[in-house]
Write a protein that holds these residues in place. Structure first.
Motif, PDB file in Angstrom:
ATOM      1  N   VAL A 141       0.672  -1.086   0.057  1.00 39.12           N
ATOM      2  CA  VAL A 141      -0.159  -0.061  -0.026  1.00 39.12           C
ATOM      3  C   VAL A 141       0.973   1.246   0.089  1.00 39.12           C
ATOM      4  O   VAL A 141       0.561   2.180  -0.662  1.00 39.12           O
ATOM      5  N   ARG A 142       2.029   1.310   0.717  1.00 33.45           N
ATOM      6  CA  ARG A 142       2.714   2.503   0.965  1.00 33.45           C
ATOM      7  C   ARG A 142       3.477   2.813  -0.287  1.00 33.45           C
ATOM      8  O   ARG A 142       3.440   3.783  -0.908  1.00 33.45           O
ATOM      9  N   ALA A 143       3.934   1.731  -0.967  1.00 31.97           N
ATOM     10  CA  ALA A 143       4.616   1.750  -2.308  1.00 31.97           C
ATOM     11  C   ALA A 143       3.968   2.165  -3.305  1.00 31.97           C
ATOM     12  O   ALA A 143       4.238   3.093  -4.249  1.00 31.97           O
ATOM     13  N   VAL A 144       2.510   1.707  -3.381  1.00 34.85           N
ATOM     14  CA  VAL A 144       1.709   2.101  -4.478  1.00 34.85           C
ATOM     15  C   VAL A 144       1.367   3.780  -4.296  1.00 34.85           C
ATOM     16  O   VAL A 144       1.246   4.485  -5.386  1.00 34.85           O
ATOM     17  N   ALA A 145       0.996   3.753  -3.207  1.00 34.05           N
ATOM     18  CA  ALA A 145       0.432   5.289  -2.721  1.00 34.05           C
ATOM     19  C   ALA A 145       1.536   6.249  -3.114  1.00 34.05           C
ATOM     20  O   ALA A 145       1.204   7.479  -3.136  1.00 34.05           O
ATOM     21  N   ALA A 146       2.831   6.082  -3.090  1.00 36.67           N
ATOM     22  CA  ALA A 146       3.773   6.799  -3.518  1.00 36.67           C
ATOM     23  C   ALA A 146       3.718   7.337  -4.912  1.00 36.67           C
ATOM     24  O   ALA A 146       4.646   8.223  -5.617  1.00 36.67           O
ATOM     25  N   LEU A 147       2.968   6.260  -5.813  1.00 37.61           N
ATOM     26  CA  LEU A 147       3.233   6.540  -7.176  1.00 37.61           C
ATOM     27  C   LEU A 147       2.137   7.921  -7.420  1.00 37.61           C
ATOM     28  O   LEU A 147       1.194   7.923  -7.080  1.00 37.61           O
ATOM     29  N   THR A 176      -9.897  -5.229   9.785  1.00 40.18           N
ATOM     30  CA  THR A 176      -8.969  -4.916  10.849  1.00 40.18           C
ATOM     31  C   THR A 176      -7.517  -4.540  10.128  1.00 40.18           C
ATOM     32  O   THR A 176      -6.908  -3.555  10.290  1.00 40.18           O
ATOM     33  N   LEU A 177      -7.173  -5.043   9.288  1.00 44.42           N
ATOM     34  CA  LEU A 177      -5.972  -4.868   8.383  1.00 44.42           C
ATOM     35  C   LEU A 177      -6.142  -3.322   7.716  1.00 44.42           C
ATOM     36  O   LEU A 177      -5.007  -2.766   7.742  1.00 44.42           O
ATOM     37  N   ALA A 178      -7.189  -3.232   7.188  1.00 43.50           N
ATOM     38  CA  ALA A 178      -7.330  -1.789   6.842  1.00 43.50           C
ATOM     39  C   ALA A 178      -7.104  -0.695   7.835  1.00 43.50           C
ATOM     40  O   ALA A 178      -6.567   0.347   7.586  1.00 43.50           O
ATOM     41  N   ASP A 179      -7.645  -1.096   8.928  1.00 39.93           N
ATOM     42  CA  ASP A 179      -7.734   0.051   9.988  1.00 39.93           C
ATOM     43  C   ASP A 179      -6.166   0.050  10.317  1.00 39.93           C
ATOM     44  O   ASP A 179      -5.780   1.151  10.523  1.00 39.93           O
ATOM     45  N   GLU A 180      -5.282  -0.912  10.325  1.00 38.16           N
ATOM     46  CA  GLU A 180      -4.027  -1.032  10.836  1.00 38.16           C
ATOM     47  C   GLU A 180      -3.011  -0.132   9.748  1.00 38.16           C
ATOM     48  O   GLU A 180      -2.383   0.562  10.165  1.00 38.16           O
ATOM     49  N   ILE A 181      -3.425  -0.292   8.686  1.00 37.95           N
ATOM     50  CA  ILE A 181      -2.732   0.252   7.550  1.00 37.95           C
ATOM     51  C   ILE A 181      -3.090   1.935   7.417  1.00 37.95           C
ATOM     52  O   ILE A 181      -2.168   2.587   7.260  1.00 37.95           O
ATOM     53  N   ARG A 182      -4.327   2.007   7.711  1.00 37.90           N
ATOM     54  CA  ARG A 182      -4.845   3.618   7.447  1.00 37.90           C
ATOM     55  C   ARG A 182      -3.993   4.328   8.637  1.00 37.90           C
ATOM     56  O   ARG A 182      -3.464   5.457   8.394  1.00 37.90           O
ATOM     57  N   PRO A 187      -1.577  12.007   6.197  1.00 33.32           N
ATOM     58  CA  PRO A 187      -3.055  12.133   6.127  1.00 33.32           C
ATOM     59  C   PRO A 187      -3.874  12.227   5.019  1.00 33.32           C
ATOM     60  O   PRO A 187      -5.033  11.805   5.163  1.00 33.32           O
ATOM     61  N   ASP A 188      -3.180  12.713   3.887  1.00 29.10           N
ATOM     62  CA  ASP A 188      -4.085  12.683   2.432  1.00 29.10           C
ATOM     63  C   ASP A 188      -4.224  11.392   2.073  1.00 29.10           C
ATOM     64  O   ASP A 188      -5.286  10.943   1.445  1.00 29.10           O
ATOM     65  N   GLU A 189      -3.129  10.428   2.238  1.00 32.57           N
ATOM     66  CA  GLU A 189      -3.313   9.151   1.915  1.00 32.57           C
ATOM     67  C   GLU A 189      -4.398   8.357   2.661  1.00 32.57           C
ATOM     68  O   GLU A 189      -5.152   7.371   1.975  1.00 32.57           O
ATOM     69  N   ALA A 190      -4.323   8.644   4.009  1.00 32.81           N
ATOM     70  CA  ALA A 190      -5.443   8.008   4.750  1.00 32.81           C
ATOM     71  C   ALA A 190      -6.853   8.275   4.458  1.00 32.81           C
ATOM     72  O   ALA A 190      -7.763   7.655   4.560  1.00 32.81           O
ATOM     73  N   ALA A 191      -7.086   9.418   4.115  1.00 35.48           N
ATOM     74  CA  ALA A 191      -8.236  10.250   3.814  1.00 35.48           C
ATOM     75  C   ALA A 191      -8.782   9.444   2.569  1.00 35.48           C
ATOM     76  O   ALA A 191      -9.958   9.393   2.325  1.00 35.48           O
ATOM     77  N   ALA A 192      -8.071   9.189   1.786  1.00 35.31           N
ATOM     78  CA  ALA A 192      -8.369   8.457   0.180  1.00 35.31           C
ATOM     79  C   ALA A 192      -8.831   6.941   0.695  1.00 35.31           C
ATOM     80  O   ALA A 192      -9.363   6.047  -0.125  1.00 35.31           O
TER      81      ALA A 192
END
Length: 228
Positions: A141-147, A176-182, A187-192
């Motif tokens: 998720v973090r790697a893709v969000a950086a694109l 549960t996994l989604a909550d942990e990743i968020r 902040p802008d990535e979490a909002a999406a």
């Protein structure tokens, strides 16, 4: 007379309200991969806006034929078909490889858009299912969000069929996994990062109870012989 899509939407609304979910929190994607344009038009006449396809060529053809509808790609991503998928998709549900994300990023840049995606996670661990493992998902998720031309909007999973308890465990595990990743995102990535695509014709009520924001329903809408 109400068509089958309207009946399913009414059932979804009843279950959604049972669990205190607002109307805006749960979206029905009508999975039209096995039906023709007449059935798509009938569902659209009943109010359907979001439709799902699993083959790039059919996705592109349907998007051309019904440009006012929102087309979701829910199938296996083939690298060479990524430009077609990006050209037609409002949301790609089945991304789980960084190399595909990088190609989606390039295709989206060429198309002048930011492509919304979900990361597919194999929560149940079944060998027959694709997706990142729960351990791999946060880093992916973090790697893709950086694109720059890809926006990660949440997670997707396929639950085990024919086993209600295992399906519920998969849905709760994804939530549960989604909550942990968020909690780890900017902040802008979490909002999406708000979507949970889980639940199909056999198990969508359980998925809604576990927090699904998108349910992918095909046979219950398009098959006259479907029985819950």
């Amino acid at each position: 007379m109400r068509n089958r899509y309207q009946c399913v939407v009414d059932e979804v609304a009843e279950v959604r309200e049972q669990y205190g979910r607002a109307p805006s929190e749960v979206r029905v994607v009508a999975v039209s991969k096995t039906v023709g344009p007449d059935e798509v038009a009938d569902a659209a006449a009943g109010g359907a806006v979001d439709f799902g396809e699993n083959r790039p060529e059919q996705l592109a053809a349907r998007a051309d034929q019904f440009p006012a509808l929102r087309w979701h790609f829910i199938g296996n991503i083939q690298s060479r078909r990524i430009p077609e998928i990006v050209g037609a998709s409002v949301l790609i549900h089945s991304l789980y490889q960084l190399r595909h994300a990088e190609k989606i990023d390039r295709a989206a840049a060429a198309a002048g858009k930011v492509q919304d995606v979900l990361i597919e996670v194999n929560v149940s661990g079944e060998a027959s299912k694709s997706g990142a493992t729960p351990k791999e998902a946060p880093g992916l998720v973090r790697a893709v969000a950086a694109l720059p031309h890809v926006r990660v909007c949440g997670l997707m999973t396929m639950a085990p069929q024919g086993d209600a308890a295992r399906a519920e465990a998969a849905f709760r595990g994804l939530a549960t996994l989604a909550d942990e990743i968020r909690a780890t995102l900017a902040p802008d990535e979490a909002a999406a990062f708000t979507e949970l695509s889980m639940g199909m014709s056999e198990d969508w009520p359980c998925a809604i109870a576990c927090g699904a924001t998108i349910v992918r329903i095909g046979r219950a809408i398009f098959s006259e012989s479907f029985e819950e």
